[in-house]
Design an enzyme around this catalytic site. Structure first.
Site, PDB file in Angstrom:
ATOM      1  N   HIS A  20     -38.027  67.283 -27.103  1.00 48.23           N
ATOM      2  CA  HIS A  20     -36.779  66.909 -26.494  1.00 48.23           C
ATOM      3  C   HIS A  20     -36.248  68.222 -25.960  1.00 48.23           C
ATOM      4  O   HIS A  20     -35.184  69.093 -25.567  1.00 48.23           O
ATOM      5  CB  HIS A  20     -35.775  67.065 -27.808  1.00 48.23           C
ATOM      6  N   ARG A  47     -31.681  55.156 -13.876  1.00 52.99           N
ATOM      7  CA  ARG A  47     -32.707  56.658 -13.432  1.00 52.99           C
ATOM      8  C   ARG A  47     -33.343  56.831 -13.555  1.00 52.99           C
ATOM      9  O   ARG A  47     -34.021  57.258 -12.699  1.00 52.99           O
ATOM     10  CB  ARG A  47     -31.200  57.276 -13.356  1.00 52.99           C
TER      11      ARG A  47
HETATM   12  O1  LIG Z   1     -31.483  64.009 -23.910  1.00 57.52           O
HETATM   13  C1  LIG Z   1     -31.205  63.996 -23.219  1.00 57.52           C
HETATM   14  C2  LIG Z   1     -29.764  64.217 -22.669  1.00 57.52           C
HETATM   15  O2  LIG Z   1     -29.127  62.453 -22.812  1.00 57.52           O
HETATM   16  O3  LIG Z   1     -28.961  64.909 -21.431  1.00 57.52           O
END
Ligand SMILES: O=CC(=O)O
Length: 670
Positions: A644, A516
Site C-alpha cells: 500500500h 482523478r
Molecule cells: O489509500 C490511501 C488513501 O486513501 O489515501
C-alpha cells in the site's frame, strides 16, 4: 503532453495567534516568474507547468477547492468549470482583455469576481508583440543579421530597440502597411509602424475612423488593401455581431504580393489555415506572424508550426517576454487587491472566532516523522493531543483519548465506527482523515450526528497515478521477478527467451473508475502508445474527452489487455472482481489494483492466476493489509504485491497532512 500541474506552497505565517488563510490559486498556464513570486507571497499556487495551455481535462481536475482561477483566453470558463470549482471559487482572472470565453453572468450570479487584463496595457503589449512578430517575419526581407534578434525580442520596448536597427528602418521607409480594423489596437499598431519609419498606411474597416488623421492613414477597400500592402496587419477578428464578415482564404492570399508579410494581432484570426499553409509553402506570400495561437484552431503540431516562414511569438514564449511579464504582474496585483477586499468583507461579517477546547491528533508515526507543516497549523489554532507512536493506536486507547474532543485527525488505520463516535461525545464536529479514501469511517453515522468528514482527494492523485503506472510496468514487464532472480542468483547470463513480458504499445488499457487517479493513469499511459483507453464508471466523465472512452463493464473486461482498478470501495464495488469477472477477461490480461483490497475476491484471483484464466496481477492494496507472508498470492510469481504505497511520496504526504489540518481548522475556527 509532457507537462503536469505543479503545486507550490510556502509555509503559513501565523498572525495574532490565528491562522492566516492562504487562498488556493490554480493557473492554467505557466506565468512569468515575477508574477508567480508575487502570488506566492500570499497564496498556495498550483499551475499547469507548460507554456502551452492546460487541457480542459486538467483544468477540470484542478479547479475543485480553488479560491482563484487564473485562466487564459483559450480556456472556456463555463458552468461545467464553475461547478467543478465549487463554492470556494471567488475570483476568475484572465490573461485576456475580453471576457468572451467566460460566462460572466453565471459568475456574477455566483458572486465570483471576474478580473480581465486592463485595456491600455494590453493594447501596448499587443502592439509590441505585433512589432516583434513583424521583425521575425521581416527577416525574409533583410535576413537576420542586422540585429541581435534575442536582445530585441526581450527588450522592454521593442519599438525603441528596433529604431536603433538602421538597416531595418531603411527597409521600411518605402513599404506600405495595411491595417484591417482601425480600433484602438489598429491605431496603436499604425503609430508604431509610423515610428519605425513607414510612411504609407492603409486601412479598411466597416466605416472610416475619424482618428485616422492621427496616423495619416488612408481608408481603402479590402481588395485594395490586399493588393497594395507590403505588410498586412489584422487588428480585429472580422466579426460583426458574432458573424465573420470576411476571412483570409485562398483568394485573399493570391491577391497579396508575393513579398507580403501577414501579421495577426487578434485572438481569433479568421483564416483558412490550410490555404495559409499552401500560400506560405508555395511562396504566394513571404511570411506570417500569428499572435495568440488558439489551440482549437491551430493545434500544436499543425503543419504551420513546421514552416520556417510562419512565426508564433507570445504564448509559447510569454513567460520570457517582457510584454506578457508586465501584463501578468498587473493581473496578479489586481487579484491580490481583490483578495484583500474579500478578506476585509469576510472579517467584517464574521463574529469573533474562539479557540476550540482541544483537538486530538492521532498519528501512527512518531511526531518527528510527520510533516510538521500540518502539525504547526493545528497547534497554531487548537490544543492538540498527539498519539506519539509508530504503532496504531489501540481502539480502547483511542476511545479514552477522544472523549469530549472537537476534532479528530486520523489515517486509514483508525477505524472510526459508531463506538468511537459515541466515545467522542457530542462535542465532535469534524474528522479529518489524511487519506483519499474514507472507507475506514462510518460516514452515514457521522452525517446523522452532523460531524463533518474531510478527506484529501486532490493532492495525492499524482502520486497514486504514478505508482499505478509503476506497478503496471512492474507487472507487465515482470520487473519484480527479474529483480528477485538476480538477488537469488538464479538469473544467470542473458538469455534470449528468458523472463519475457509484454509491451504496453498497441494494447488496450481499461480503467475501472475514472476519477482523478484513473484520469492520471490514462494521461501517463497515453505516451506509452496504448492503442485505446476505455473506462467503466457510473457516469461519463466530462474530462475524458479525447483521452478515454466510456464503455460497459463487460466490454471493458472483454477488450482490455490491462485493467487498472481505481474506484472507491463501496457496496457496488466490494468483491466486484471475482471468478465470473476473471472468466470474461482475456487470458493474457493483467489486472492492477491501487484502490482497495476488498474490490478483488482474492481467493478467486489466486485460482484465476493458477489456472491461467488471466495473465497477471499487480496489487498495491490487499485484504487484509499487510497480506500474511503465507498467503497463497504471496507465492504466485505472476502476482506483484506492494505494501500500500500509492500515496507514499514526500510531496503527497506533506500536502495531505497540511490539507487535513486545514480542513479541521476550517471547520472549527473559520
Ligand atoms: O489509500 C490511501 C488513501 O486513501 O489515501
Amino acid at each position: 503532453m509532457t507537462s503536469s500541474t505543479t503545486e507550490v506552497s510556502k509555509k503559513l505565517t501565523p498572525t495574532n495567534g490565528l491562522l492566516q488563510y492562504r487562498p488556493r490559486v490554480y493557473i492554467s498556464r505557466q506565468l512569468p516568474q515575477r508574477a508567480l513570486d508575487l502570488l506566492l507571497g500570499r497564496c498556495n499556487v498550483s499551475f499547469w507547468d507548460s507554456p502551452d495551455p492546460a487541457p480542459r481535462t486538467e483544468l477540470l481536475v484542478n479547479v475543485p477547492g480553488c479560491d482563484v482561477l487564473v485562466c487564459m483566453p483559450s480556456d472556456k470558463i463555463d458552468r461545467e468549470v464553475l461547478n467543478a470549482a465549487g463554492k470556494t471559487l471567488k475570483i476568475v482572472a484572465t490573461m485576456s482583455g475580453d471576457l468572451a470565453h467566460i460566462e460572466t453572468a453565471e459568475c456574477s450570479r455566483r458572486n465570483i469576481r471576474v478580473i480581465p487584463l486592463a485595456a491600455a496595457p494590453i493594447v501596448e503589449a499587443i502592439t509590441q508583440m505585433v512589432v516583434a512578430l513583424f521583425r521575425l517575419a521581416a527577416s525574409r526581407w533583410i535576413g537576420k543579421t542586422s540585429c541581435n534578434m534575442n536582445t530585441v525580442l526581450q527588450a522592454k520596448d521593442i519599438i525603441q530597440a528596433l529604431k536603433a536597427d538602421h538597416i531595418f528602418c531603411l527597409e521600411l521607409s518605402n513599404r506600405t502597411v495595411g491595417i484591417f480594423g482601425l480600433g484602438s489596437v489598429g491605431l496603436s499598431v499604425g503609430k508604431a509602424f509610423k515610428e519605425l519609419g513607414m510612411t504609407k498606411i492603409l486601412y479598411t474597416d466597416v466605416e472610416p475612423n475619424a482618428d485616422d488623421v492621427t496616423i495619416n492613414a488612408e481608408f481603402v477597400s479590402r481588395d485594395e488593401l490586399l493588393t497594395r500592402s507590403d505588410v498586412i496587419c489584422v487588428c480585429w477578428n472580422m466579426k460583426v455581431d458574432g458573424k465573420s464578415i470576411m476571412s483570409f482564404e485562398r483568394d485573399s492570399f493570391k491577391r497579396m504580393k508575393s513579398s507580403a508579410i501577414l501579421l495577426d494581432a487578434t485572438k481569433r484570426f479568421s483564416a483558412d489555415f490550410t490555404d495559409m499553409y499552401e500560400a506560405l509553402r508555395n511562396g504566394e506570400i513571404a511570411a506570417a506572424g500569428l499572435d495568440v495561437r488558439e489551440y482549437d484552431i491551430i493545434p500544436n503540431r499543425h503543419p504551420l508550426d513546421g514552416l520556417d516562414n510562419c512565426f508564433f511569438l507570445p504564448y509559447r514564449e510569454c513567460y520570457k517576454w517582457d510584454g506578457r511579464r508586465k501584463l501578468a504582474t498587473d493581473l496578479v496585483r489586481s487579484i491580490l487587491i481583490s483578495l484583500q477586499e474579500l478578506e476585509f468583507e469576510r472579517k467584517q461579517k464574521s463574529s469573533i472566532v474562539s479557540k476550540p477546547e482541544r483537538i486530538d491528533h492521532l498519528l501512527l508515526e512518531p511526531v518527528a516523522t510527520v510533516p510538521l507543516s500540518g502539525l504547526d497549523i493545528l497547534r497554531e489554532n487548537c490544543n492538540v493531543d498527539v498519539w506519539d507512536s509508530d504503532d496504531v493506536i489501540p481502539p480502547n486507547e483511542l476511545k479514552k483519548k477522544i472523549k469530549d474532543i472537537d476534532g479528530i485527525f486520523c489515517t486509514i488505520n483508525d477505524k472510526i465506527d459508531v463506538d468511537v463516535l459515541t466515545a467522542a461525545g457530542t462535542n465532535l464536529k469534524v474528522i479529518g482523515t489524511m487519506s483519499v479514501g474514507d472507507d475506514h469511517i462510518n460516514v452515514p453515522e457521522c452525517k446523522k450526528r452532523q460531524i463533518y468528514v474531510a478527506t484529501t482527494p486532490d493532492v495525492a492523485s499524482d502520486s497514486a497515478a504514478e505508482l499505478s503506472v509503476a506497478l503496471l510496468l512492474m507487472t507487465t514487464r515482470r520487473l519484480a521477478e527479474g529483480y528477485l532472480a538476480l538477488r537469488d542468483g538464479t538469473s544467470g547470463p542473458w538469455k534470449p527467451m528468458w523472463m519475457l513480458g509484454n509491451v504496453s504499445m498497441g494494447k488496450t488499457l481499461g480503467i475501472f473508475g475514472f476519477g482523478r487517479v484513473g484520469f492520471g493513469i490514462a494521461r501517463r499511459m497515453k505516451p506509452f502508445g496504448v492503442s485505446k483507453i476505455i473506462y467503466s464508471d457510473i457516469f461519463e466523465a466530462s474530462y475524458s474527452d479525447g483521452i478515454a472512452t466510456r464503455v460497459e463493464f463487460d466490454e471493458l473486461l472483454k477488450e482490455s489487455d490491462i485493467i487498472c482498478i481505481c474506484c472507491a470501495v463501496n457496496a457496488q464495488t466490494k468483491g466486484k472482481f471475482n471468478k465470473a469477472v476473471f472468466e470474461k477477461m482475456k487470458s493474457s490480461a493483467v489486472i492492477i489494483n491501487t484502490s482497495r483490497g476488498q474490490i478483488i475476491n482474492q481467493d478467486d484471483l489466486y485460482e484465476a492466476l493458477k489456472n491461467n484464466t488471466i495473465g497477471g496481477a499487480g496489487l498495491d492494496v490487499t485484504d487484509p493489509e499487510p497480506l500474511p507472508t503465507n498467503h497463497p498470492l504471496m507465492g504466485c510469481s505472476r502476482c506483484v504485491i506492494l505494501p500500500h504505497m500509492g500515496t507514499n511520496t514526500v510531496e503527497a504526504r506533506d500536502a495531505m497532512c497540511i490539507n487535513t489540518a486545514k480542513n479541521i481548522v476550517a471547520m472549527l475556527v473559520h
